[in-house]
Design a protein around this motif. Structure first.
Motif, mmCIF file in Angstrom:
data_model
loop_
_atom_site.group_PDB
_atom_site.id
_atom_site.type_symbol
_atom_site.label_atom_id
_atom_site.label_comp_id
_atom_site.label_asym_id
_atom_site.label_seq_id
_atom_site.Cartn_x
_atom_site.Cartn_y
_atom_site.Cartn_z
ATOM 1 N N SER A 98 8.873 29.385 44.575
ATOM 2 C CA SER A 98 7.973 30.419 44.219
ATOM 3 C C SER A 98 8.282 31.076 42.904
ATOM 4 C CB SER A 98 7.522 31.194 45.478
ATOM 5 O OG SER A 98 8.463 32.036 45.844
ATOM 6 N N THR A 99 9.620 30.953 42.870
ATOM 7 C CA THR A 99 10.261 31.788 41.714
ATOM 8 C C THR A 99 9.990 30.850 40.297
ATOM 9 O OG1 THR A 99 11.635 32.824 43.086
ATOM 10 C CG2 THR A 99 11.957 33.076 40.566
ATOM 11 N N MET A 100 9.353 31.274 39.088
ATOM 12 C CA MET A 100 9.057 30.432 38.109
ATOM 13 C C MET A 100 10.408 29.918 37.525
ATOM 14 S SD MET A 100 7.176 31.723 34.589
ATOM 15 C CE MET A 100 8.277 32.792 34.348
ATOM 16 N N GLU A 101 11.546 30.996 37.238
ATOM 17 C CA GLU A 101 12.893 30.386 36.527
ATOM 18 C C GLU A 101 13.323 29.370 37.354
ATOM 19 O OE1 GLU A 101 11.910 33.689 37.343
ATOM 20 O OE2 GLU A 101 11.748 34.311 35.390
ATOM 21 N N ILE A 102 13.467 29.384 38.877
ATOM 22 C CA ILE A 102 14.116 28.365 39.712
ATOM 23 C C ILE A 102 13.415 27.079 39.616
ATOM 24 C CG2 ILE A 102 14.552 27.693 42.081
ATOM 25 C CD1 ILE A 102 16.265 29.944 40.982
ATOM 26 N N ASN A 103 12.120 27.072 39.456
ATOM 27 C CA ASN A 103 11.178 25.893 39.301
ATOM 28 C C ASN A 103 11.561 25.452 37.929
ATOM 29 O OD1 ASN A 103 9.661 25.241 41.500
ATOM 30 N ND2 ASN A 103 8.033 26.749 40.989
ATOM 31 N N GLU A 104 11.624 26.183 36.886
ATOM 32 C CA GLU A 104 12.061 25.643 35.590
ATOM 33 C C GLU A 104 13.339 25.164 35.532
ATOM 34 O OE1 GLU A 104 11.475 24.884 31.660
ATOM 35 O OE2 GLU A 104 9.925 25.623 33.023
ATOM 36 N N LEU A 105 14.308 25.705 36.274
ATOM 37 C CA LEU A 105 15.607 24.933 36.367
ATOM 38 C C LEU A 105 15.677 23.754 36.968
ATOM 39 C CD1 LEU A 105 18.626 25.233 36.014
ATOM 40 C CD2 LEU A 105 18.813 26.568 38.198
ATOM 41 N N ASN A 106 14.727 23.572 38.138
ATOM 42 C CA ASN A 106 14.555 22.445 38.852
ATOM 43 C C ASN A 106 13.928 21.351 38.001
ATOM 44 O OD1 ASN A 106 15.093 21.107 41.640
ATOM 45 N ND2 ASN A 106 12.695 20.868 41.449
ATOM 46 N N ASN A 107 12.900 21.397 37.068
ATOM 47 C CA ASN A 107 12.281 20.683 36.243
ATOM 48 C C ASN A 107 13.223 20.162 35.377
ATOM 49 O OD1 ASN A 107 9.748 21.023 38.000
ATOM 50 N ND2 ASN A 107 9.061 22.757 36.490
ATOM 51 N N THR A 108 14.130 21.012 34.653
ATOM 52 C CA THR A 108 15.032 20.598 33.695
ATOM 53 C C THR A 108 15.890 19.534 34.124
ATOM 54 O OG1 THR A 108 14.818 22.764 32.676
ATOM 55 C CG2 THR A 108 16.640 21.565 32.112
ATOM 56 N N TYR A 109 16.405 20.017 35.494
ATOM 57 C CA TYR A 109 17.423 18.930 36.175
ATOM 58 C C TYR A 109 16.830 17.512 36.337
ATOM 59 C CZ TYR A 109 19.797 16.616 39.926
ATOM 60 O OH TYR A 109 20.647 15.616 40.716
ATOM 61 N N ASN A 110 15.526 17.822 36.933
ATOM 62 C CA ASN A 110 14.718 16.509 37.107
ATOM 63 C C ASN A 110 14.661 15.710 35.900
ATOM 64 O OD1 ASN A 110 14.498 16.845 39.862
ATOM 65 N ND2 ASN A 110 12.454 17.841 39.607
ATOM 66 N N GLN A 111 14.352 16.584 34.655
ATOM 67 C CA GLN A 111 14.361 15.659 33.286
ATOM 68 C C GLN A 111 15.495 15.243 32.893
ATOM 69 O OE1 GLN A 111 12.720 18.708 30.742
ATOM 70 N NE2 GLN A 111 10.749 18.811 31.659
ATOM 71 N N MET A 112 16.538 15.780 33.314
ATOM 72 C CA MET A 112 17.994 15.299 32.829
ATOM 73 C C MET A 112 18.132 14.222 33.633
ATOM 74 S SD MET A 112 21.741 17.255 33.427
ATOM 75 C CE MET A 112 21.570 17.117 35.134
ATOM 76 N N VAL A 113 17.863 14.262 34.836
ATOM 77 C CA VAL A 113 18.197 13.054 35.686
ATOM 78 C C VAL A 113 17.289 11.755 35.059
ATOM 79 C CG1 VAL A 113 17.478 11.764 37.997
ATOM 80 C CG2 VAL A 113 18.465 14.290 37.950
ATOM 81 N N ASP A 114 16.208 11.895 34.747
ATOM 82 C CA ASP A 114 15.469 10.798 34.118
ATOM 83 C C ASP A 114 16.071 10.276 32.814
ATOM 84 O OD1 ASP A 114 13.270 11.151 36.395
ATOM 85 O OD2 ASP A 114 12.070 12.504 35.213
ATOM 86 N N SER A 115 16.518 11.190 32.141
ATOM 87 C CA SER A 115 17.202 11.013 30.782
ATOM 88 C C SER A 115 18.371 10.080 31.138
ATOM 89 C CB SER A 115 17.464 12.154 30.048
ATOM 90 O OG SER A 115 16.252 12.936 29.493
ATOM 91 N N LEU A 116 19.021 10.579 32.122
ATOM 92 C CA LEU A 116 20.391 9.738 32.429
ATOM 93 C C LEU A 116 20.062 8.445 33.001
ATOM 94 C CD1 LEU A 116 22.676 12.471 34.236
ATOM 95 C CD2 LEU A 116 22.983 11.573 32.225
ATOM 96 N N ASN A 117 19.157 8.309 33.805
ATOM 97 C CA ASN A 117 18.807 6.942 34.464
ATOM 98 C C ASN A 117 18.309 6.071 33.075
ATOM 99 O OD1 ASN A 117 19.240 7.518 36.999
ATOM 100 N ND2 ASN A 117 17.270 8.344 37.379
ATOM 101 N N GLU A 118 17.717 6.564 32.181
ATOM 102 C CA GLU A 118 17.245 5.847 30.916
ATOM 103 C C GLU A 118 18.470 5.352 30.057
ATOM 104 O OE1 GLU A 118 14.548 8.012 28.971
ATOM 105 O OE2 GLU A 118 12.724 7.877 30.290
ATOM 106 N N LEU A 119 19.513 6.369 30.173
ATOM 107 C CA LEU A 119 20.709 6.198 29.408
ATOM 108 C C LEU A 119 21.451 5.069 29.903
ATOM 109 C CD1 LEU A 119 22.387 6.616 26.911
ATOM 110 C CD2 LEU A 119 23.697 8.712 28.211
ATOM 111 N N ILE A 120 21.719 5.302 31.367
ATOM 112 C CA ILE A 120 22.176 4.258 32.136
ATOM 113 C C ILE A 120 21.710 2.841 32.017
ATOM 114 C CG2 ILE A 120 22.969 3.239 34.387
ATOM 115 C CD1 ILE A 120 22.872 6.151 35.240
#
Length: 589
Positions: free
Chosen positions: A335-357
């Motif tokens: 429910s915290t906006m900052e935590i959600n933003e951190l989680n979304n950033t991590y998910n985007q990083m995972v997607d980028s890493l998977n694409e990089l792999i």
């Protein structure tokens, strides 16, 4: 040790937030408690002092009321008709008889019966002779002469002197009797003797549970009344008005009040503990309230820090899954906006890493296809090199120097291609140009006068690093699709020069072959975008693979279709070029 297992250490986010909240709360509670304690303690102390002053005023009022009663009674005696008549006779020189004195005694006794605390009343003539009581005596022998003078100056007012010099348990008051029928002329004196118990002020306190002590002193400092439990030095008490006194083992606040009627002084002694009793209760209340507030804040801070850190711990758990080779997005929400933003950033990083792999995987596939022939030649490279060396020495012995040079070129070509060490994946442009020169030498041997070639390279560009086997496929493509498609001799030109864009180097391979029209050129770009090799004879990796390798080793903007630029016109030849940065090896992105 698992880092999550070290949850109790100070440097965890949860503990730092928790301790920060607690520190702020303690500071706030301390400041509020200090401010409230100071303000309320001053109010309580002022209230206690006002109460003491009010009690002293009430005691003085009670004393004045008691004195007023005696004053009224003595005035009645002084104005009594019998007393006035007998004293008039005395002033006229007619002494009254013994029987008249007895009747005077009866009149005075009537007034004494209506009053409490009066030991006796005495009447004296102007020449200080005693008329009542019936014994012989004089006023001068009863009281000091200055007292008589003060009574004379009072013009009939009752004057209170204080403790009886002859009987310390009694208090004396004296007034001058004025003859009403004689124009208020001096007629004698009325002496009133009062019991000290009459002036007991204990009952004047409105609150019986207060431990105040009341002391009454006359003008001379003699104690008239006291309810204090110890004997005290009057001088020590009277000289320290408004100060804190130490009597016995206890400290007292001294408050003085002077009677307007007598000049006597009322002294109030109040224990210091009484004035600070409310402050002690206040201090205890503040401490208890602070402790309860700190406990509640402790619980709520613990809950709050848990709510903040729980999604972070879940994110850490998801990130640690990468150690086992699985990069999965974290589906937990907060429910915290900052935590959600951190989680979304991590998910985007995972997607980028998977694409990089996936990109790295594709690079390895292309690299494998590029060097397939070289890998096949690695079955026994030493045998191949030894065979070529034997050919070279045999041709040298026979004087076939031209053929010997071709064999040397082939040997260098194979060595360059077959060497598969990881550290040789990147080479200098000079190395690539030497490899292209060996390849062109071999093609010259095969095509004879049908081909001519030229390499033009700026010396500033020769030391720039470049992926291995990136230029030779373009030379091969120029020969296969340019020179070999002509009936007359053809030419291949390889140029390396600084680009018009600062920090870049331009590499181009040109041929004077038949070229392509716009339709064929569009088909070529389409084939390059699909990734199909353009080598019709099955040798080389083709333009598509070269473009994809450039895109993988450098930026995504240089990949695929945009990595290679093909310029061609029907009948005017073809030029294939690309640009690379000068800042060393690129990184796969």
């Amino acid at each position: 040790m698992n880092r999550l297992g070290r949850f109790g250490s100070f440097n965890t986010l949860r503990n730092q937030i928790f301790l920060g909240f607690m520190l702020v709360m303690v500071i706030v509670l301390a400041l509020v408690g200090f401010f409230v304690y100071n303000q309320v303690s001053v109010l309580l102390q002022n209230s206690a002092e006002r109460h003491i002053q009010q009690t002293a005023v009430q005691a003085a009022g009670k004393l004045d009321a008691s004195l007023k009663q005696v004053d009224t009674l003595s005035a009645q005696v002084s104005t009594n008709a019998t007393v006035q008549r007998f004293l008039t006779q005395e002033t006229e020189g007619q002494p009254i008889s013994f029987s008249e004195r007895q009747s005077l005694q009866q009149e005075v006794r009537k007034y004494e019966a209506y009053a409490t605390g009066i030991r006796s009343m005495e009447i004296y003539t102007t020449d200080y002779r005693r008329l009542f009581p019936l014994d012989e005596g004089s006023l001068e022998s009863r009281v000091p002469g200055e007292w008589i003078a003060l009574a004379d100056s009072g013009q009939g007012r009752l004057y209170w002197f204080g403790q009886d010099p002859k009987e310390p348990d009694l208090v004396i008051a004296l007034r001058r009797i004025r003859l009403i029928d004689e124009s208020f002329a001096h007629g004698g004196y009325l002496l009133v003797r009062m019991e000290k118990s009459y002036f007991d002020l204990t009952d004047t306190s409105a609150a019986s549970d207060i431990r105040e002590a009341m002391l009454l002193y006359d003008q001379a400092g003699h104690m008239i009344a006291s309810n204090f439990h110890e004997d005290v030095d009057p001088a020590y008490i009277l000289e320290r008005e408004g100060e804190t006194l130490t009597l016995g083992k206890e400290d007292y606040i001294s408050v003085h009040k002077q009677s307007a009627a007598t000049g006597w002084r009322i002294v109030m002694l109040t224990p210091v503990d009484y004035t600070t009793e409310g402050i002690s209760v206040l201090r205890t209340s503040i401490l208890v309230s602070g402790a309860v507030g700190a406990l509640l804040f402790l619980v709520f801070s613990f809950i709050l820090t848990t709510m903040i850190t729980r999604p972070i711990l879940q994110l850490i758990k998801a990130m640690r899954g990468a150690r086992f080779g699985t990069l999965k997005p974290n589906k937990a929400t907060s429910s915290t906006m900052e935590i959600n933003e951190l989680n979304n950033t991590y998910n985007q990083m995972v997607d980028s890493l998977n694409e990089l792999i996936e990109v790295v995987y594709q690079k390895e596939i292309i690299q494998s296809r590029t060097e397939l022939k070289a890998l096949q030649a690695q079955i026994n490279p030493h045998f191949l090199f030894n065979t070529l060396e034997a050919f070279y020495w045999a041709l040298e012995e026979k004087g076939e120097e031209e053929l010997a040079q071709v064999v040397v070129a082939m040997s260098g070509l194979f060595r360059y291609v077959i060497n598969r060490k990881d550290e040789d994946e990147w080479v200098t442009i000079a190395d690539e140009l030497e490899h292209a020169e060996r390849y062109l030498t071999i093609m010259k041997m095969r095509l004879l006068d049908r081909i001519s070639w030229r390499i033009e390279a700026d010396d500033r560009c020769r030391k720039i690093m470049i992926p291995k086997l990136l230029i030779q496929p373009l030379v091969e493509n120029a020969i296969l699709h340019g020179v070999e498609q002509k009936l007359e001799p053809g030419k291949v030109v390889l140029r390396v020069e600084p680009s018009a864009q600062p920090g870049y180097t331009r590499i181009s391979v040109s041929d004077d072959g038949p070229g392509m029209d716009e339709e064929a050129l569009a088909q070529l770009y389409e084939a390059m975008e699909r990734g199909h090799s353009e080598s019709s004879k099955g040798s080389g990796v083709g333009l598509a693979n070269v473009g994809r390798r450039i895109g993988l080793y450098y930026s995504a903007e240089q990949g695929g279709l945009n990595a290679l630029q093909v310029e061609s016109r029907k009948g005017s030849g073809t030029t294939v070029s690309f640009e690379i940065p000068n800042d060393g090896k690129g990184e796969i992105r």
